[in-house]
Design a protein around this motif. Structure first.
Motif, short mmCIF file in Angstrom:
data_model
loop_
_atom_site.label_atom_id
_atom_site.label_comp_id
_atom_site.label_asym_id
_atom_site.label_seq_id
_atom_site.Cartn_x
_atom_site.Cartn_y
_atom_site.Cartn_z
N VAL A 9 -1.40 -0.87 0.26
CA VAL A 9 -1.62 0.25 0.69
C VAL A 9 -3.02 0.39 0.50
N TRP A 10 -3.56 1.59 0.92
CA TRP A 10 -4.91 1.93 0.69
C TRP A 10 -5.28 3.22 0.13
N ILE A 11 -6.07 3.26 -1.02
CA ILE A 11 -6.16 4.48 -1.71
C ILE A 11 -7.63 4.75 -1.68
N GLY A 12 -7.82 6.18 -1.83
CA GLY A 12 -9.34 6.83 -2.07
C GLY A 12 -9.34 7.18 -3.55
N GLU A 13 -10.45 7.99 -3.67
CA GLU A 13 -10.73 8.50 -5.11
C GLU A 13 -9.82 9.32 -5.66
N ASP A 14 -9.49 10.24 -4.99
CA ASP A 14 -8.41 11.15 -5.12
C ASP A 14 -7.07 10.65 -5.49
N ALA A 45 -4.04 11.49 -4.80
CA ALA A 45 -3.53 12.04 -3.60
C ALA A 45 -3.62 11.56 -2.40
N GLN A 46 -4.71 10.90 -2.23
CA GLN A 46 -5.30 10.03 -0.97
C GLN A 46 -4.77 8.62 -1.06
N LEU A 47 -3.59 8.46 -0.29
CA LEU A 47 -3.18 7.06 -0.14
C LEU A 47 -2.60 7.05 1.17
N ALA A 48 -2.59 5.94 1.79
CA ALA A 48 -1.93 5.36 3.00
C ALA A 48 -1.48 4.18 3.46
N ALA A 49 -0.57 4.00 4.27
CA ALA A 49 -0.32 2.48 4.44
C ALA A 49 -1.22 1.78 5.40
N ARG A 50 -2.24 2.52 5.91
CA ARG A 50 -3.32 2.12 6.53
C ARG A 50 -4.45 2.77 6.31
N ARG A 51 -5.86 1.79 6.44
CA ARG A 51 -7.17 2.39 6.15
C ARG A 51 -7.52 3.35 6.88
N THR A 52 -7.04 3.28 8.30
CA THR A 52 -7.62 4.24 9.24
C THR A 52 -6.85 5.68 8.85
N GLU A 53 -5.70 5.55 8.37
CA GLU A 53 -5.04 6.92 8.14
C GLU A 53 -5.93 7.67 6.93
N LEU A 54 -6.67 7.11 6.01
CA LEU A 54 -7.38 7.58 4.94
C LEU A 54 -8.67 8.49 5.73
N LYS A 55 -9.25 7.57 6.67
CA LYS A 55 -10.38 8.15 7.64
C LYS A 55 -9.73 9.51 8.05
N THR A 56 -8.73 9.33 8.84
CA THR A 56 -8.19 10.57 9.44
C THR A 56 -7.76 11.86 8.56
N LEU A 57 -7.84 11.33 7.19
CA LEU A 57 -7.39 12.52 6.36
C LEU A 57 -8.79 12.79 5.65
N GLY A 58 -9.99 12.21 6.08
CA GLY A 58 -11.50 12.77 5.77
C GLY A 58 -11.64 11.88 4.49
N GLU A 59 -10.99 10.86 3.96
CA GLU A 59 -11.59 10.31 2.89
C GLU A 59 -12.65 9.01 3.58
N GLN A 60 -13.82 9.18 2.80
CA GLN A 60 -14.75 7.86 3.23
C GLN A 60 -14.67 6.62 2.62
N LEU A 61 -14.34 6.90 1.41
CA LEU A 61 -14.35 5.59 0.63
C LEU A 61 -12.70 5.04 0.48
N SER A 62 -12.59 3.88 0.55
CA SER A 62 -11.10 3.67 0.47
C SER A 62 -11.08 2.12 -0.29
N TRP A 63 -9.93 1.61 -0.76
CA TRP A 63 -9.72 0.44 -1.41
C TRP A 63 -8.30 -0.08 -1.06
N ASP A 89 3.12 -0.13 -6.07
CA ASP A 89 3.49 0.46 -7.12
C ASP A 89 2.51 1.26 -8.02
N ASP A 90 1.24 0.44 -7.98
CA ASP A 90 0.07 0.88 -9.03
C ASP A 90 -0.31 2.19 -8.37
N ALA A 91 -0.63 2.35 -6.93
CA ALA A 91 -0.97 3.55 -6.17
C ALA A 91 0.13 4.71 -6.52
#
Length: 371
Positions: A301-306, A308-326, A331-333
Protein backbone atom coordinates in the motif's frame (compact mmCIF):
# COMPACT_ATOMS: atom_id res chain seq x y z
CA UNK A 1 -2.46 -6.53 22.31
CA UNK A 2 -2.07 -2.95 23.49
CA UNK A 3 0.68 -1.35 21.39
CA UNK A 4 0.86 2.17 22.83
CA UNK A 5 4.56 1.60 23.60
CA UNK A 6 5.19 1.68 19.83
CA UNK A 7 4.06 5.30 19.49
CA UNK A 8 7.65 6.68 19.51
CA UNK A 9 8.33 4.69 16.33
CA UNK A 10 5.71 6.71 14.48
CA UNK A 11 6.82 10.17 15.53
CA UNK A 12 9.47 10.46 12.80
CA UNK A 13 8.96 9.67 9.10
CA UNK A 14 11.64 7.78 7.24
CA UNK A 15 12.88 4.26 6.67
CA UNK A 16 13.22 1.81 9.56
CA UNK A 17 15.32 -1.24 10.31
CA UNK A 18 13.53 -4.05 12.15
CA UNK A 19 15.36 -7.13 13.41
CA UNK A 20 14.14 -10.03 15.55
CA UNK A 21 17.14 -11.60 17.27
CA UNK A 22 17.19 -15.09 18.79
CA UNK A 23 18.88 -15.16 22.22
CA UNK A 24 17.90 -18.70 23.22
CA UNK A 25 20.67 -21.10 24.18
CA UNK A 26 23.45 -20.61 26.67
CA UNK A 27 26.27 -22.79 25.34
CA UNK A 28 29.95 -21.88 25.53
CA UNK A 29 29.96 -20.85 21.87
CA UNK A 30 27.24 -18.24 22.41
CA UNK A 31 29.49 -15.20 22.06
CA UNK A 32 30.75 -16.37 18.69
CA UNK A 33 27.22 -17.14 17.50
CA UNK A 34 26.03 -13.70 18.61
CA UNK A 35 28.86 -12.15 16.57
CA UNK A 36 27.75 -14.14 13.52
CA UNK A 37 24.14 -13.06 14.14
CA UNK A 38 25.19 -9.41 14.28
CA UNK A 39 27.00 -9.81 10.96
CA UNK A 40 24.05 -11.59 9.35
CA UNK A 41 21.47 -9.04 10.52
CA UNK A 42 23.48 -5.99 9.47
CA UNK A 43 24.35 -7.70 6.18
CA UNK A 44 20.69 -8.40 5.43
CA UNK A 45 19.77 -4.79 6.13
CA UNK A 46 22.58 -3.59 3.87
CA UNK A 47 21.34 -5.83 1.04
CA UNK A 48 17.83 -4.37 1.46
CA UNK A 49 19.19 -0.84 1.01
CA UNK A 50 19.63 0.35 4.61
CA UNK A 51 22.03 3.22 5.21
CA UNK A 52 25.43 2.37 6.66
CA UNK A 53 25.04 4.23 9.96
CA UNK A 54 21.84 2.34 10.76
CA UNK A 55 23.43 -0.99 9.79
CA UNK A 56 26.33 -0.18 12.14
CA UNK A 57 23.95 0.78 14.98
CA UNK A 58 22.04 -2.49 14.65
CA UNK A 59 25.30 -4.47 14.42
CA UNK A 60 26.59 -2.93 17.64
CA UNK A 61 23.26 -3.44 19.39
CA UNK A 62 23.18 -7.15 18.52
CA UNK A 63 26.83 -7.51 19.55
CA UNK A 64 25.91 -5.91 22.86
CA UNK A 65 23.30 -8.60 23.51
CA UNK A 66 25.94 -11.25 24.21
CA UNK A 67 25.21 -11.21 27.93
CA UNK A 68 21.52 -10.34 27.72
CA UNK A 69 19.27 -11.93 30.32
CA UNK A 70 16.35 -12.25 27.88
CA UNK A 71 15.70 -15.99 27.49
CA UNK A 72 14.12 -15.90 24.02
CA UNK A 73 15.27 -12.81 22.17
CA UNK A 74 14.61 -9.16 21.43
CA UNK A 75 13.18 -7.08 18.61
CA UNK A 76 15.25 -4.06 17.56
CA UNK A 77 13.93 -1.01 15.70
CA UNK A 78 16.42 1.54 14.37
CA UNK A 79 16.64 4.56 12.06
CA UNK A 80 19.14 7.32 11.37
CA UNK A 81 21.99 5.48 13.05
CA UNK A 82 20.17 4.92 16.36
CA UNK A 83 18.29 2.03 17.91
CA UNK A 84 15.02 3.62 19.01
CA UNK A 85 13.41 0.67 20.74
CA UNK A 86 14.21 -2.83 22.03
CA UNK A 87 11.35 -5.18 22.94
CA UNK A 88 11.93 -8.45 24.84
CA UNK A 89 10.29 -11.45 23.20
CA UNK A 90 8.30 -14.15 24.94
CA UNK A 91 8.89 -16.70 22.18
CA UNK A 92 11.88 -17.62 20.06
CA UNK A 93 11.82 -15.75 16.73
CA UNK A 94 12.43 -17.51 13.40
CA UNK A 95 15.81 -17.05 11.73
CA UNK A 96 16.27 -14.19 9.27
CA UNK A 97 13.38 -12.00 10.37
CA UNK A 98 15.00 -8.73 9.27
CA UNK A 99 13.23 -5.92 7.44
CA UNK A 100 14.07 -2.52 5.97
CA UNK A 101 11.16 -0.36 4.91
CA UNK A 102 9.20 2.84 5.22
CA UNK A 103 7.67 1.65 8.50
CA UNK A 104 8.93 -0.52 11.35
CA UNK A 105 7.84 -4.12 10.81
CA UNK A 106 5.99 -4.70 14.09
CA UNK A 107 3.42 -7.36 13.15
CA UNK A 108 5.65 -10.27 14.33
CA UNK A 109 5.45 -8.80 17.86
CA UNK A 110 1.82 -9.93 18.02
CA UNK A 111 2.94 -13.56 18.20
CA UNK A 112 6.47 -13.19 19.57
CA UNK A 113 5.80 -10.69 22.37
CA UNK A 114 2.04 -10.26 22.55
CA UNK A 115 -0.87 -11.71 24.51
CA UNK A 116 1.28 -12.34 27.58
CA UNK A 117 -1.16 -11.83 30.44
CA UNK A 118 0.46 -11.18 33.80
CA UNK A 119 -0.92 -13.80 36.19
CA UNK A 120 -1.40 -13.46 39.92
CA UNK A 121 -1.30 -16.93 41.46
CA UNK A 122 -2.87 -17.46 44.90
CA UNK A 123 -2.00 -20.65 46.82
CA UNK A 124 -4.97 -20.94 49.15
CA UNK A 125 -5.67 -23.05 52.22
CA UNK A 126 -7.98 -22.61 55.19
CA UNK A 127 -5.50 -20.41 57.05
CA UNK A 128 -4.69 -17.88 54.31
CA UNK A 129 -2.78 -17.66 51.02
CA UNK A 130 0.57 -16.98 49.41
CA UNK A 131 0.76 -14.93 46.20
CA UNK A 132 3.07 -15.08 43.17
CA UNK A 133 3.24 -12.95 40.04
CA UNK A 134 3.90 -15.05 36.94
CA UNK A 135 4.45 -14.23 33.28
CA UNK A 136 6.46 -15.51 30.35
CA UNK A 137 9.48 -13.54 31.62
CA UNK A 138 8.42 -13.08 35.25
CA UNK A 139 8.23 -15.24 38.38
CA UNK A 140 8.39 -13.59 41.79
CA UNK A 141 6.75 -13.71 45.21
CA UNK A 142 4.02 -11.12 45.86
CA UNK A 143 3.30 -11.50 49.56
CA UNK A 144 0.25 -13.15 51.03
CA UNK A 145 -2.26 -13.04 53.86
CA UNK A 146 -2.74 -14.97 57.10
CA UNK A 147 -6.24 -15.30 58.47
CA UNK A 148 -7.56 -16.77 61.69
CA UNK A 149 -5.66 -19.89 62.69
CA UNK A 150 -8.29 -21.57 64.90
CA UNK A 151 -10.55 -23.37 64.53
CA UNK A 152 -10.07 -24.53 60.93
CA UNK A 153 -10.75 -28.26 61.23
CA UNK A 154 -13.88 -30.01 62.39
CA UNK A 155 -13.49 -31.96 65.62
CA UNK A 156 -15.06 -35.31 66.40
CA UNK A 157 -17.95 -34.56 68.70
CA UNK A 158 -21.68 -35.08 68.99
CA UNK A 159 -24.85 -33.18 69.79
CA UNK A 160 -24.88 -29.50 70.65
CA UNK A 161 -21.09 -29.39 71.11
CA UNK A 162 -20.47 -30.73 67.58
CA UNK A 163 -22.90 -28.27 66.00
CA UNK A 164 -21.45 -25.33 67.94
CA UNK A 165 -17.86 -26.19 66.97
CA UNK A 166 -18.81 -26.78 63.33
CA UNK A 167 -20.36 -23.31 63.21
CA UNK A 168 -17.13 -21.81 64.55
CA UNK A 169 -15.12 -23.62 61.86
CA UNK A 170 -17.49 -22.39 59.16
CA UNK A 171 -17.17 -18.82 60.45
CA UNK A 172 -13.37 -19.08 60.41
CA UNK A 173 -13.35 -20.37 56.83
CA UNK A 174 -15.68 -17.60 55.68
CA UNK A 175 -13.63 -14.94 57.47
CA UNK A 176 -10.36 -16.18 55.97
CA UNK A 177 -11.83 -16.44 52.46
CA UNK A 178 -12.95 -12.81 52.73
CA UNK A 179 -9.50 -11.69 53.90
CA UNK A 180 -7.78 -13.61 51.09
CA UNK A 181 -10.14 -12.11 48.49
CA UNK A 182 -9.53 -8.58 49.79
CA UNK A 183 -5.75 -9.06 49.79
CA UNK A 184 -5.88 -10.61 46.34
CA UNK A 185 -7.88 -7.67 44.97
CA UNK A 186 -5.36 -5.22 46.47
CA UNK A 187 -2.44 -7.17 45.00
CA UNK A 188 -4.13 -7.24 41.60
CA UNK A 189 -4.57 -3.47 41.68
CA UNK A 190 -0.89 -3.06 42.56
CA UNK A 191 0.49 -5.49 39.95
CA UNK A 192 -2.06 -4.87 37.19
CA UNK A 193 -2.47 -8.63 36.74
CA UNK A 194 -4.72 -9.68 33.87
CA UNK A 195 -5.47 -13.15 35.26
CA UNK A 196 -6.00 -14.57 38.75
CA UNK A 197 -5.18 -18.26 39.27
CA UNK A 198 -6.64 -19.74 42.45
CA UNK A 199 -4.81 -22.88 43.62
CA UNK A 200 -6.01 -25.13 46.41
CA UNK A 201 -8.84 -27.37 47.48
CA UNK A 202 -12.08 -26.87 45.58
CA UNK A 203 -14.04 -25.49 48.53
CA UNK A 204 -11.42 -22.92 49.55
CA UNK A 205 -10.91 -21.70 45.97
CA UNK A 206 -14.64 -21.44 45.40
CA UNK A 207 -15.12 -19.44 48.62
CA UNK A 208 -12.40 -16.95 47.67
CA UNK A 209 -13.70 -16.71 44.10
CA UNK A 210 -17.18 -15.78 45.35
CA UNK A 211 -15.76 -13.12 47.69
CA UNK A 212 -13.81 -11.32 44.96
CA UNK A 213 -15.13 -7.98 43.66
CA UNK A 214 -17.41 -8.44 40.65
CA UNK A 215 -14.88 -6.79 38.33
CA UNK A 216 -12.36 -9.57 39.08
CA UNK A 217 -14.53 -12.69 39.13
CA UNK A 218 -14.39 -13.18 35.38
CA UNK A 219 -10.60 -12.88 35.49
CA UNK A 220 -10.21 -15.70 38.01
CA UNK A 221 -9.74 -19.41 37.27
CA UNK A 222 -9.49 -22.28 39.74
CA UNK A 223 -7.05 -25.16 39.70
CA UNK A 224 -6.44 -28.00 42.12
CA UNK A 225 -3.12 -27.35 43.81
CA UNK A 226 -2.64 -26.97 47.55
CA UNK A 227 -0.57 -24.25 49.18
CA UNK A 228 2.44 -26.55 49.46
CA UNK A 229 2.41 -27.53 45.77
CA UNK A 230 3.61 -24.79 43.42
CA UNK A 231 2.46 -24.64 39.81
CA UNK A 232 5.08 -25.61 37.26
CA UNK A 233 5.89 -23.03 34.54
CA UNK A 234 4.27 -25.26 31.92
CA UNK A 235 1.06 -25.47 33.96
CA UNK A 236 0.88 -21.68 34.28
CA UNK A 237 1.58 -21.31 30.55
CA UNK A 238 -1.24 -23.71 29.69
CA UNK A 239 -3.71 -21.80 31.88
CA UNK A 240 -2.60 -18.47 30.45
CA UNK A 241 -2.76 -19.76 26.86
CA UNK A 242 -6.25 -21.14 27.44
CA UNK A 243 -7.48 -17.79 28.75
CA UNK A 244 -5.89 -15.93 25.82
CA UNK A 245 -7.52 -18.34 23.38
CA UNK A 246 -10.94 -17.87 24.99
CA UNK A 247 -10.61 -14.08 24.83
CA UNK A 248 -9.61 -14.16 21.16
CA UNK A 249 -12.47 -16.52 20.30
CA UNK A 250 -14.86 -14.09 22.00
CA UNK A 251 -13.47 -11.23 19.87
CA UNK A 252 -13.81 -13.37 16.74
CA UNK A 253 -17.46 -13.98 17.60
CA UNK A 254 -17.93 -10.21 18.05
CA UNK A 255 -16.31 -9.58 14.67
CA UNK A 256 -18.45 -12.14 12.87
CA UNK A 257 -21.62 -10.79 14.42
CA UNK A 258 -20.65 -7.20 13.59
CA UNK A 259 -20.20 -8.01 9.90
CA UNK A 260 -23.94 -8.57 9.54
CA UNK A 261 -25.67 -5.35 8.37
CA UNK A 262 -28.27 -3.76 10.61
CA UNK A 263 -31.67 -2.44 9.52
CA UNK A 264 -30.00 0.55 7.89
CA UNK A 265 -27.50 -1.71 6.06
CA UNK A 266 -24.60 -0.56 8.23
CA UNK A 267 -22.01 -2.94 9.60
CA UNK A 268 -19.81 -2.73 12.68
CA UNK A 269 -16.89 -4.57 11.11
CA UNK A 270 -14.95 -4.58 7.84
CA UNK A 271 -12.45 -6.90 6.18
CA UNK A 272 -10.03 -6.76 3.29
CA UNK A 273 -7.42 -4.10 2.55
CA UNK A 274 -9.60 -1.58 0.63
CA UNK A 275 -12.27 -1.33 3.34
CA UNK A 276 -9.68 -1.26 6.12
CA UNK A 277 -7.85 1.61 4.41
CA UNK A 278 -11.10 3.58 4.25
CA UNK A 279 -11.81 2.89 7.94
CA UNK A 280 -8.27 3.89 8.93
CA UNK A 281 -8.55 7.19 7.05
CA UNK A 282 -11.70 7.98 9.02
CA UNK A 283 -10.13 6.97 12.38
CA UNK A 284 -12.77 4.28 12.79
CA UNK A 285 -10.58 1.32 13.78
CA UNK A 286 -11.75 0.07 17.18
CA UNK A 287 -9.79 -3.19 17.07
CA UNK A 288 -7.60 -4.60 14.32
CA UNK A 289 -7.55 -8.37 13.70
CA UNK A 290 -4.55 -9.86 11.90
CA UNK A 291 -3.43 -13.30 10.81
CA UNK A 292 0.31 -12.48 10.56
CA UNK A 293 1.08 -15.04 7.85
CA UNK A 294 -1.95 -14.18 5.70
CA UNK A 295 -1.46 -13.09 2.06
CA UNK A 296 -2.82 -9.56 2.44
CA UNK A 297 -0.35 -8.66 5.20
CA UNK A 298 2.40 -8.54 2.54
CA UNK A 299 0.30 -6.49 0.12
CA UNK A 300 1.84 -3.17 -0.89
CA UNK A 301 0.00 0.00 0.00
CA UNK A 302 1.08 3.64 -0.05
CA UNK A 303 1.48 5.84 3.01
CA UNK A 304 2.01 9.51 3.77
CA UNK A 305 3.55 11.19 6.80
CA UNK A 306 0.17 11.27 8.56
CA UNK A 307 -0.83 7.75 9.73
CA UNK A 308 -4.34 8.35 8.39
CA UNK A 309 -2.95 8.97 4.92
CA UNK A 310 -2.79 5.56 3.26
CA UNK A 311 -4.08 4.22 -0.01
CA UNK A 312 -4.00 1.17 -2.24
CA UNK A 313 -2.45 3.26 -5.05
CA UNK A 314 -0.02 6.17 -4.98
CA UNK A 315 -2.26 8.36 -7.10
CA UNK A 316 -4.99 8.17 -4.45
CA UNK A 317 -2.71 9.90 -1.94
CA UNK A 318 -2.04 12.73 -4.35
CA UNK A 319 -5.77 13.12 -4.80
CA UNK A 320 -6.05 13.39 -1.02
CA UNK A 321 -3.47 16.18 -1.04
CA UNK A 322 -0.49 14.16 0.28
CA UNK A 323 2.67 15.28 -1.54
CA UNK A 324 5.08 12.74 -0.05
CA UNK A 325 4.40 9.02 -0.22
CA UNK A 326 6.19 5.70 0.29
CA UNK A 327 5.35 2.04 -0.34
CA UNK A 328 4.74 -0.08 2.76
CA UNK A 329 3.36 -3.43 3.84
CA UNK A 330 -0.39 -3.37 4.44
CA UNK A 331 -0.09 -4.85 7.94
CA UNK A 332 2.50 -2.31 9.07
CA UNK A 333 0.50 0.61 7.68
CA UNK A 334 -2.71 -0.55 9.35
CA UNK A 335 -0.99 -1.27 12.66
CA UNK A 336 0.43 2.28 12.62
CA UNK A 337 -3.06 3.67 12.04
CA UNK A 338 -4.40 1.55 14.92
CA UNK A 339 -1.61 2.44 17.36
CA UNK A 340 -1.88 6.22 16.94
CA UNK A 341 -5.65 6.04 17.55
CA UNK A 342 -5.31 3.77 20.61
CA UNK A 343 -6.94 0.76 18.95
CA UNK A 344 -5.72 -2.66 20.15
CA UNK A 345 -4.40 -5.19 17.64
CA UNK A 346 -5.23 -8.88 17.92
CA UNK A 347 -3.38 -11.82 16.36
CA UNK A 348 -5.58 -14.68 15.19
CA UNK A 349 -2.72 -17.20 15.28
CA UNK A 350 -3.66 -18.81 18.64
CA UNK A 351 -7.13 -19.80 17.39
CA UNK A 352 -6.56 -20.70 13.73
CA UNK A 353 -7.32 -24.39 14.24
CA UNK A 354 -10.64 -23.57 15.91
CA UNK A 355 -11.77 -20.73 13.68
CA UNK A 356 -10.32 -21.70 10.31
CA UNK A 357 -8.39 -19.37 8.02
CA UNK A 358 -11.36 -17.35 6.84
CA UNK A 359 -12.10 -15.22 9.89
CA UNK A 360 -11.41 -12.18 7.72
CA UNK A 361 -10.79 -11.86 3.99
CA UNK A 362 -7.06 -11.96 3.30
CA UNK A 363 -6.34 -12.28 7.02
CA UNK A 364 -7.13 -8.65 7.92
CA UNK A 365 -10.27 -7.31 9.57
CA UNK A 366 -11.42 -4.74 12.09
CA UNK A 367 -14.21 -3.87 14.46
CA UNK A 368 -15.32 -0.28 13.95
CA UNK A 369 -15.77 2.54 16.43
CA UNK A 370 -19.11 3.46 14.96
CA UNK A 371 -21.28 1.95 12.25
Amino acid sequence: MELAFLNPLYEHPGSWASAYVDLSGRDEDMQHRRHLTAQAVSGSLREQGADEVTCRAVYEAVEGLRRSAEPYGVALFARGGEVALQVPLTRRPPDGLVHWGALPHVTPLLDLAGEDPVSLVAYIDRRGADFEVRGALLHEAAGGVTGRQWPVHRAKASGWSERHFRLKVENTWEHNAREVAEALAACQAETGADLLILCGEERECRSVHEQLPKRLRDRAVETGHGIGSRLLPQEVEEIRARCVRQRILAEVDRFRAARAPDEERRTGAVEGVPQLIEAAREHRLAELLIRPDAPDTHRQVWIGEDPAQLAARRTELKTLGEQLSWPARADDALVRAAVVTDAPVLSLSPVLEETGDEVAVGGLGALLRWA
